[in-house]
Design an enzyme around this catalytic site. Structure first.
Site, mmCIF file in Angstrom:
data_model
loop_
_atom_site.group_PDB
_atom_site.id
_atom_site.type_symbol
_atom_site.label_atom_id
_atom_site.label_comp_id
_atom_site.label_asym_id
_atom_site.label_seq_id
_atom_site.Cartn_x
_atom_site.Cartn_y
_atom_site.Cartn_z
ATOM 1 N N TYR A 175 -2.257 5.458 -4.865
ATOM 2 C CA TYR A 175 -3.382 6.375 -5.086
ATOM 3 C C TYR A 175 -2.767 7.635 -5.651
ATOM 4 C CZ TYR A 175 -6.128 3.573 -1.761
ATOM 5 O OH TYR A 175 -6.782 2.573 -1.120
ATOM 6 N N LYS A 219 -6.379 -1.491 -10.552
ATOM 7 C CA LYS A 219 -7.103 -2.238 -9.513
ATOM 8 C C LYS A 219 -8.434 -1.575 -9.213
ATOM 9 C CE LYS A 219 -6.495 -3.811 -4.697
ATOM 10 N NZ LYS A 219 -7.293 -2.976 -3.806
ATOM 11 N N THR A 253 -4.930 2.099 -7.954
ATOM 12 C CA THR A 253 -6.276 1.829 -7.425
ATOM 13 C C THR A 253 -7.223 2.906 -7.928
ATOM 14 O OG1 THR A 253 -5.349 0.748 -5.498
ATOM 15 C CG2 THR A 253 -7.619 1.498 -5.315
ATOM 16 N N SER A 310 0.835 -1.205 0.000
ATOM 17 C CA SER A 310 0.000 0.000 0.000
ATOM 18 C C SER A 310 0.867 1.252 0.000
ATOM 19 C CB SER A 310 -0.895 -0.002 1.240
ATOM 20 O OG SER A 310 -1.511 1.263 1.397
ATOM 21 N N HIS A 353 -12.532 -3.678 -3.783
ATOM 22 C CA HIS A 353 -11.801 -3.166 -2.619
ATOM 23 C C HIS A 353 -12.244 -3.890 -1.339
ATOM 24 C CE1 HIS A 353 -9.264 0.646 -1.918
ATOM 25 N NE2 HIS A 353 -9.261 0.057 -0.738
HETATM 26 C C1 FNR Z 1 -7.486 -2.868 1.983
HETATM 27 N N1 FNR Z 1 -7.429 -2.725 0.598
HETATM 28 C C2 FNR Z 1 -6.628 -1.745 0.046
HETATM 29 N N2 FNR Z 1 -6.538 -1.613 -1.308
HETATM 30 C C3 FNR Z 1 -5.744 -0.680 -1.864
HETATM 31 O O1 FNR Z 1 -5.698 -0.601 -3.083
HETATM 32 N N3 FNR Z 1 -5.006 0.159 -1.065
HETATM 33 C C4 FNR Z 1 -5.034 0.101 0.291
HETATM 34 O O2 FNR Z 1 -4.349 0.860 0.974
HETATM 35 C C5 FNR Z 1 -5.897 -0.867 0.886
HETATM 36 N N4 FNR Z 1 -6.011 -0.954 2.242
HETATM 37 C C6 FNR Z 1 -6.783 -1.957 2.804
HETATM 38 C C7 FNR Z 1 -6.833 -2.081 4.187
HETATM 39 C C8 FNR Z 1 -7.552 -3.128 4.766
HETATM 40 C C9 FNR Z 1 -7.587 -3.262 6.261
HETATM 41 C C10 FNR Z 1 -8.233 -4.061 3.934
HETATM 42 C C11 FNR Z 1 -9.001 -5.224 4.522
HETATM 43 C C12 FNR Z 1 -8.199 -3.925 2.575
HETATM 44 C C13 FNR Z 1 -8.178 -3.651 -0.289
HETATM 45 C C14 FNR Z 1 -7.357 -4.891 -0.613
HETATM 46 O O3 FNR Z 1 -6.263 -4.598 -1.431
HETATM 47 C C15 FNR Z 1 -8.201 -5.957 -1.348
HETATM 48 O O4 FNR Z 1 -8.800 -5.378 -2.481
HETATM 49 C C16 FNR Z 1 -9.281 -6.609 -0.494
HETATM 50 O O5 FNR Z 1 -8.878 -6.712 0.850
HETATM 51 C C17 FNR Z 1 -9.609 -7.995 -1.036
HETATM 52 O O6 FNR Z 1 -10.655 -8.584 -0.358
HETATM 53 P P1 FNR Z 1 -10.492 -9.670 0.835
HETATM 54 O O7 FNR Z 1 -9.518 -10.720 0.404
HETATM 55 O O8 FNR Z 1 -10.019 -8.894 2.026
HETATM 56 O O9 FNR Z 1 -11.874 -10.175 0.996
#
Ligand code: FNR
Length: 345
Positions: free
Chosen positions: A126, A216, A152, A104, A240
């Site tokens: 981002y 993404k 993203t 991230s 997400h």
């Molecule tokens: C995320 N996700 C996420 N995506 C992204 O592009 N940048 C980010 O900083 C974050 N931060 C983030 C924090 C937390 C706590 C979670 C749970 C998720 C989304 C992540 O990359 C992904 O798309 C999802 O978590 C996939 O789904 P599952 O496997 O958690 O169900």
């Protein structure tokens, strides 16, 4: 009980309630986060028989990087709340499993430290309103050895979390987040997510970094096509983890349309959201994904077992995939095709 299924509640015993809730929650009413896994489980297999599966091999490549199995770790914030070493422990665990780590742009470890672990990693970015911030982060990521840039695109504004009481923001300490934010006196407006993006952003990122760009947060075939035309090397079908637009369709449902829209191009399609079992991974690969990402399970595994926990999660999922491939009658991920799954009518 299956070890993976014990992780979320074991993590709840170790984490402050606000952190556990932050990891688990979706946005708004939580419709999308609640539907994600069930949407994978709703598919049914049409297995092949009398097919030699004695030599199942899960190895593949993602944007040219070899991986032991097509199960990768999604980028997520706040990893230093799960483990004191945060992303660095995650990186060591992913590396030991022969996988790839999404990092991230809000990470609490520097890109240089991450690169030094030796893990193959992709920067998730981002684009913010002040492009100078984004440019400097990209340069630092390139210097730290990032192999791809993941843009993203589902976050023109941050999804609304309907929290009450203490939140993770009350607990996070300086240094646990945003380790890669360039020094400067930035205003909230500088740091706000850019909401005026179009597909030109893909070419801009590729030119700045010299790296392949993965988009993404795509859920539609026409958008996937726009990304391909804009020069993307990959797409992650994602909502997400249900943390952005609540009520957006499950990725299990969106994947076939996206895969079909870009079939015949060189673009690699990935997917995430609710993937918790080898059967789900197999379904995703059959429907056109080259690999899947897991998000929350990696955070739970990091909380419970640090780097070793992350390695075990990935190798357990790979073992389940191997087992399921034998039962479905297919020896290699590249031979998985959509006819192997059916929608339940
Ligand atoms: C995320 N996700 C996420 N995506 C992204 O592009 N940048 C980010 O900083 C974050 N931060 C983030 C924090 C937390 C706590 C979670 C749970 C998720 C989304 C992540 O990359 C992904 O798309 C999802 O978590 C996939 O789904 P599952 O496997 O958690 O169900």
């Amino acid at each position: 009980m299956r070890w993976i299924d014990t992780l979320e509640s074991a993590a709840a015993d170790k984490l402050p309630e606000a952190v556990h809730r932050y990891y688990r929650q979706g946005s708004a009413a939580g419709v999308s986060v609640g539907e994600a896994t069930a949407a994978w489980s709703a598919y049914r297999f049409r297995p092949r028989v009398l097919n030699d599966v004695s030599g199942v091999d899960l190895g593949t490549t993602v944007l040219g990087t070899p991986v032991d199995a097509p199960v990768l770790v999604a980028p997520s914030t706040m990893q230093r709340m799960a483990d004191p070493d945060g992303e660095l422990a995650m990186a060591r665990g992913v590396s030991a499993a022969g996988s790839v780590l999404g990092v991230s742009s809000n990470a609490g470890s520097t890109f240089a430290e991450l690169g030094a672990t030796g893990v193959p990693w992709w920067l998730q970015i981002y684009i913010v309103r002040n492009r100078d911030i984004t440019r400097r982060m990209l340069d630092a990521a390139v210097a730290g050895g990032a192999r791809a840039v993941v843009l993203t695109v589902d976050t023109p504004v941050v999804g609304r979390k309907e929290d009450e009481g203490e939140t993770v923001w009350d607990l996070v300490k300086p240094g646990q987040l945003l380790a890669n934010l360039p020094a400067g006196d930035w205003s909230d407006d500088d740091l706000a997510k850019a909401d005026d993006l179009n597909p030109d952003a893909i070419g801009w990122l590729a030119e700045r970094t010299g790296l392949p760009v993965v988009v993404k947060g795509v859920l539609r075939g026409d958008d996937a096509k726009r990304c391909a035309d804009g020069g993307a090397a990959g797409i992650i079908v994602s909502n997400h983890g249900g943390r952005q637009l609540d009520g957006s369709i499950p990725t299990a449902q969106a994947l076939p349309e996206v895969a079909e829209a870009v079939a015949g191009s060189n673009i690699e399609v990935y997917v995430d959201g609710g993937i918790r079992r080898g059967e789900h991974v197999l379904t995703a690969l059959a429907l056109g994904a080259r690999a899947v990402f897991v998000g929350r399970p990696a955070l739970w595994a990091l909380t419970v077992g640090s780097a070793d926990g992350v390695t075990r999660l990935l190798t357990d999922l790979a073992e389940e995939l191997d087992h399921t491939m034998r039962l479905v009658g297919v020896p290699a991920p590249s031979s998985l095709t959509p006819d192997l799954v059916a929608t339940r009518s």
